[in-house]
Motif scaffolding. Structure first.
Motif, PDB file in Angstrom:
ATOM      1  N   ILE A   2       0.845  -1.199   0.000  1.00 51.97           N
ATOM      2  CA  ILE A   2       0.000   0.000   0.000  1.00 51.97           C
ATOM      3  C   ILE A   2       0.877   1.244   0.000  1.00 51.97           C
ATOM      4  O   ILE A   2       0.595   2.211  -0.707  1.00 51.97           O
ATOM      5  CB  ILE A   2      -0.981  -0.025   1.185  1.00 51.97           C
ATOM      6  N   ASP A   3       1.956   1.210   0.771  1.00 47.75           N
ATOM      7  CA  ASP A   3       2.890   2.340   0.756  1.00 47.75           C
ATOM      8  C   ASP A   3       3.433   2.569  -0.651  1.00 47.75           C
ATOM      9  O   ASP A   3       3.562   3.706  -1.113  1.00 47.75           O
ATOM     10  CB  ASP A   3       4.044   2.102   1.728  1.00 47.75           C
ATOM     11  N   LYS A   4       3.735   1.497  -1.359  1.00 46.00           N
ATOM     12  CA  LYS A   4       4.236   1.619  -2.730  1.00 46.00           C
ATOM     13  C   LYS A   4       3.170   2.208  -3.647  1.00 46.00           C
ATOM     14  O   LYS A   4       3.441   3.093  -4.454  1.00 46.00           O
ATOM     15  CB  LYS A   4       4.676   0.248  -3.253  1.00 46.00           C
ATOM     16  N   LEU A   5       1.930   1.740  -3.511  1.00 45.48           N
ATOM     17  CA  LEU A   5       0.842   2.251  -4.351  1.00 45.48           C
ATOM     18  C   LEU A   5       0.583   3.740  -4.092  1.00 45.48           C
ATOM     19  O   LEU A   5       0.242   4.480  -5.013  1.00 45.48           O
ATOM     20  CB  LEU A   5      -0.438   1.445  -4.105  1.00 45.48           C
ATOM     21  N   PRO A  29      -2.570   9.841  -5.133  1.00 46.11           N
ATOM     22  CA  PRO A  29      -2.636  10.583  -3.868  1.00 46.11           C
ATOM     23  C   PRO A  29      -3.671  10.040  -2.878  1.00 46.11           C
ATOM     24  O   PRO A  29      -3.527  10.230  -1.684  1.00 46.11           O
ATOM     25  CB  PRO A  29      -3.003  11.998  -4.315  1.00 46.11           C
ATOM     26  N   VAL A  30      -4.708   9.380  -3.386  1.00 49.20           N
ATOM     27  CA  VAL A  30      -5.781   8.932  -2.504  1.00 49.20           C
ATOM     28  C   VAL A  30      -6.135   7.478  -2.797  1.00 49.20           C
ATOM     29  O   VAL A  30      -6.405   7.120  -3.940  1.00 49.20           O
ATOM     30  CB  VAL A  30      -7.052   9.800  -2.689  1.00 49.20           C
ATOM     31  N   ILE A  31      -6.102   6.655  -1.763  1.00 48.18           N
ATOM     32  CA  ILE A  31      -6.621   5.292  -1.839  1.00 48.18           C
ATOM     33  C   ILE A  31      -7.664   5.168  -0.741  1.00 48.18           C
ATOM     34  O   ILE A  31      -7.380   5.415   0.427  1.00 48.18           O
ATOM     35  CB  ILE A  31      -5.512   4.241  -1.644  1.00 48.18           C
ATOM     36  N   ARG A  51      -7.934  -5.384  -5.495  1.00 41.83           N
ATOM     37  CA  ARG A  51      -8.677  -4.234  -6.009  1.00 41.83           C
ATOM     38  C   ARG A  51      -8.277  -3.028  -5.182  1.00 41.83           C
ATOM     39  O   ARG A  51      -8.313  -3.066  -3.954  1.00 41.83           O
ATOM     40  CB  ARG A  51     -10.182  -4.448  -5.895  1.00 41.83           C
ATOM     41  N   VAL A  52      -7.875  -1.970  -5.881  1.00 45.07           N
ATOM     42  CA  VAL A  52      -7.486  -0.732  -5.212  1.00 45.07           C
ATOM     43  C   VAL A  52      -8.588   0.287  -5.477  1.00 45.07           C
ATOM     44  O   VAL A  52      -8.822   0.680  -6.627  1.00 45.07           O
ATOM     45  CB  VAL A  52      -6.121  -0.220  -5.733  1.00 45.07           C
ATOM     46  N   GLY A  53      -9.278   0.687  -4.412  1.00 44.45           N
ATOM     47  CA  GLY A  53     -10.372   1.657  -4.523  1.00 44.45           C
ATOM     48  C   GLY A  53      -9.818   3.070  -4.501  1.00 44.45           C
ATOM     49  O   GLY A  53      -9.300   3.523  -3.487  1.00 44.45           O
ATOM     50  N   ILE A  54      -9.912   3.749  -5.645  1.00 41.85           N
ATOM     51  CA  ILE A  54      -9.446   5.128  -5.782  1.00 41.85           C
ATOM     52  C   ILE A  54     -10.583   5.964  -6.337  1.00 41.85           C
ATOM     53  O   ILE A  54     -11.554   5.409  -6.859  1.00 41.85           O
ATOM     54  CB  ILE A  54      -8.214   5.203  -6.723  1.00 41.85           C
TER      55      ILE A  54
END
Length: 103
Positions: free
Chosen positions: A33-36, A41-43, A66-69
C-alpha cells in the motif's frame, strides 16, 4: 481467514476462505500500500482475495487485489504456484502500471 484493518486511513479487507494469512504477508500488504501511494494521492480501500484451487501438487494459488481510488478502481489477479509474497509483488506491479496509465 478473513480480516479487516485500517492502515493510514485506508480500509484493508482481506478475504481468504481456505487460507491462513501469515503475519509476514500482512506486513507485506502494508508495504504494498505504501508503494501504491507513491502513484496515487488517494486510496480509499484495498480488497485482497486469496484462494487455493485444486489439491496437492496440482493446487494453484490465486491472489487478486482491487485498489479503490476516486474514479474507476484498478484490479489485477495472479494465478500461480508461487509463494504469496511473490504473487503479491506481481499484482502490485500490475496495479502500479494501471495507475501510471491513468485508468
Amino acid at each position: 481467514m478473513n480480516y479487516t484493518e485500517n492502515y493510514r486511513g485506508i480500509k484493508i479487507d482481506v478475504q481468504a476462505p481456505q487460507v491462513d494469512v501469515p503475519t509476514g504477508l500482512q506486513e507485506q500488504i502494508r508495504k504494498s500500500i505504501d508503494k501504491l501511494l507513491r502513484f496515487t494521492p488517494v486510496i480509499n480501500a484495498v480488497d485482497i482475495y486469496l484462494n487455493v484451487s485444486g489439491q496437492g501438487k496440482t493446487a494453484e494459488r490465486i491472489l487478486g487485489m482491487r485498489v479503490g481510488i476516486p474514479g474507476p478502481d484498478v484490479f489485477s489477479e495472479e494465478k500461480a504456484k508461487d509463494r504469496w509474497n511473490t504473487m503479491l509483488r506481481s499484482v502490485v506491479d500490475k496495479n502500479v502500471r494501471q495507475l501510471q496509465k491513468g485508468k
